[in-house]
Design a protein around this motif. Structure first.
Motif: not given
Length: 101
Positions: A35-42, A95-100
């Motif tokens: 739900e939280n690791l989206t294409v937009e975040k990438i 791996l360093d992406i901040e998730l909600d």
């Protein structure tokens, strides 16, 4: 929470296309990751490193997300002059992406 708090990743390449597979340490975190690791975040994280498309594939039977990024390696190993022509460091960016929370 960062992706690395709940998941691991592996990256690979084929010419100018890079992919990063991400899967949780614990299958119980699969739904949250999905739900939280989206294409937009990438896209936000990679910015101009990826000039082409980003496609997310879900593999629920093995609790994995696979992100395929085109025009991402400046031509690939034989063509590019980038310091990381295989895109092996790309998994670290994910791996360093901040998730909600």
């Amino acid at each position: 929470m960062k992706v690395y708090d709940i998941a691991m990743a592996r990256s690979g390449d084929k010419t100018d296309t890079s992919n990063v597979a991400v899967w949780p340490y614990d299958d119980a975190d699969w739904e949250y990751l999905r739900e939280n690791l989206t294409v937009e975040k990438i896209r936000e994280r990679f910015g101009s490193l990826v000039q082409g498309t980003i496609t997310r594939y879900e593999l629920p039977n093995i609790c994995t997300l696979n992100f395929v990024m085109t025009a991402a390696l400046r031509g690939g190993v034989g063509m590019g002059l980038t310091a990381d022509p295989h895109g092996k460091a790309y998994q670290t960016l994910v791996l360093d992406i901040e998730l909600d929370d």
